[in-house]
Scaffold this motif. Sequence first.
Motif, PDB file in Angstrom:
ATOM      1  N   MET A  33       0.821  -1.189   0.000  1.00 20.51           N
ATOM      2  CA  MET A  33       0.000   0.000   0.000  1.00 20.51           C
ATOM      3  C   MET A  33       0.870   1.259   0.000  1.00 20.51           C
ATOM      4  SD  MET A  33      -3.077   0.771  -0.111  1.00 20.51           S
ATOM      5  CE  MET A  33      -4.333   1.893   0.327  1.00 20.51           C
ATOM      6  N   GLN A  34       1.975   1.188   0.713  1.00 17.35           N
ATOM      7  CA  GLN A  34       2.881   2.331   0.770  1.00 17.35           C
ATOM      8  C   GLN A  34       3.451   2.641  -0.620  1.00 17.35           C
ATOM      9  OE1 GLN A  34       6.152   1.863   3.448  1.00 17.35           O
ATOM     10  NE2 GLN A  34       6.995   3.875   3.031  1.00 17.35           N
ATOM     11  N   ASP A  35       3.831   1.597  -1.366  1.00 14.34           N
ATOM     12  CA  ASP A  35       4.365   1.797  -2.710  1.00 14.34           C
ATOM     13  C   ASP A  35       3.328   2.424  -3.629  1.00 14.34           C
ATOM     14  OD1 ASP A  35       6.822   0.781  -1.999  1.00 14.34           O
ATOM     15  OD2 ASP A  35       6.437  -1.221  -2.806  1.00 14.34           O
ATOM     16  N   LEU A  36       2.076   1.985  -3.523  1.00 19.23           N
ATOM     17  CA  LEU A  36       1.009   2.524  -4.356  1.00 19.23           C
ATOM     18  C   LEU A  36       0.798   4.005  -4.068  1.00 19.23           C
ATOM     19  CD1 LEU A  36      -1.264   2.120  -6.408  1.00 19.23           C
ATOM     20  CD2 LEU A  36      -2.735   1.462  -4.501  1.00 19.23           C
ATOM     21  N   LEU A  37       0.734   4.375  -2.797  1.00 19.27           N
ATOM     22  CA  LEU A  37       0.557   5.776  -2.436  1.00 19.27           C
ATOM     23  C   LEU A  37       1.748   6.621  -2.888  1.00 19.27           C
ATOM     24  CD1 LEU A  37      -1.042   5.493   1.107  1.00 19.27           C
ATOM     25  CD2 LEU A  37      -2.154   6.163  -1.030  1.00 19.27           C
ATOM     26  N   THR A  38       2.938   6.080  -2.774  1.00 19.25           N
ATOM     27  CA  THR A  38       4.131   6.790  -3.237  1.00 19.25           C
ATOM     28  C   THR A  38       4.067   7.013  -4.742  1.00 19.25           C
ATOM     29  OG1 THR A  38       5.456   5.842  -1.460  1.00 19.25           O
ATOM     30  CG2 THR A  38       6.653   6.719  -3.351  1.00 19.25           C
ATOM     31  N   ALA A  39       3.685   5.991  -5.476  1.00 22.65           N
ATOM     32  CA  ALA A  39       3.600   6.098  -6.933  1.00 22.65           C
ATOM     33  C   ALA A  39       2.561   7.144  -7.346  1.00 22.65           C
ATOM     34  CB  ALA A  39       3.253   4.745  -7.546  1.00 22.65           C
ATOM     35  N   ILE A  40       1.393   7.118  -6.731  1.00 20.48           N
ATOM     36  CA  ILE A  40       0.352   8.089  -7.059  1.00 20.48           C
ATOM     37  C   ILE A  40       0.818   9.498  -6.698  1.00 20.48           C
ATOM     38  CG2 ILE A  40      -1.980   8.862  -6.468  1.00 20.48           C
ATOM     39  CD1 ILE A  40      -2.713   5.866  -6.179  1.00 20.48           C
ATOM     40  N   GLY A  41       1.462   9.631  -5.565  1.00 18.96           N
ATOM     41  CA  GLY A  41       1.997  10.933  -5.161  1.00 18.96           C
ATOM     42  C   GLY A  41       3.017  11.464  -6.149  1.00 18.96           C
ATOM     43  N   LEU A  42       3.903  10.614  -6.624  1.00 24.80           N
ATOM     44  CA  LEU A  42       4.915  11.047  -7.597  1.00 24.80           C
ATOM     45  C   LEU A  42       4.276  11.466  -8.915  1.00 24.80           C
ATOM     46  CD1 LEU A  42       7.760   8.465  -6.940  1.00 24.80           C
ATOM     47  CD2 LEU A  42       7.806  10.925  -6.481  1.00 24.80           C
ATOM     48  N   VAL A  43       3.269  10.741  -9.357  1.00 23.85           N
ATOM     49  CA  VAL A  43       2.558  11.118 -10.583  1.00 23.85           C
ATOM     50  C   VAL A  43       1.936  12.504 -10.415  1.00 23.85           C
ATOM     51  CG1 VAL A  43       0.553  10.598 -12.029  1.00 23.85           C
ATOM     52  CG2 VAL A  43       2.141   8.774 -11.405  1.00 23.85           C
ATOM     53  N   LEU A  44       1.296  12.739  -9.289  1.00 23.86           N
ATOM     54  CA  LEU A  44       0.668  14.036  -9.044  1.00 23.86           C
ATOM     55  C   LEU A  44       1.698  15.157  -8.960  1.00 23.86           C
ATOM     56  CD1 LEU A  44      -2.092  12.988  -6.501  1.00 23.86           C
ATOM     57  CD2 LEU A  44      -2.400  13.649  -8.892  1.00 23.86           C
ATOM     58  N   VAL A  45       2.857  14.892  -8.371  1.00 22.47           N
ATOM     59  CA  VAL A  45       3.916  15.901  -8.299  1.00 22.47           C
ATOM     60  C   VAL A  45       4.393  16.259  -9.699  1.00 22.47           C
ATOM     61  CG1 VAL A  45       6.341  16.253  -7.642  1.00 22.47           C
ATOM     62  CG2 VAL A  45       4.713  15.365  -5.974  1.00 22.47           C
TER      63      VAL A  45
END
Length: 63
Positions: A1-13
């Motif tokens: 779950m942490q990896d998924l949130l990190t990935a989504i956060g990076l896309v948004l950044v």
Amino acid sequence: MQDLLTAIGLVLVIEGLVYALAPSLVEQLLEALRLMPEETRRMVGLAALALGLSLVWLAKAVL
């Protein structure tokens, strides 16, 4: 779950940076996409998907 949130956060950044730094470029890109045939857009999307999967696999394999 942490990896998924990190990935989504990076896309948004990254998307936020593009919209903040070059909004007119985004408009030009969207216009170019509108003019592109649907099949070409599909192939570009599949290529981006393959590249993304390859990068994720490479990152997981190396680290």
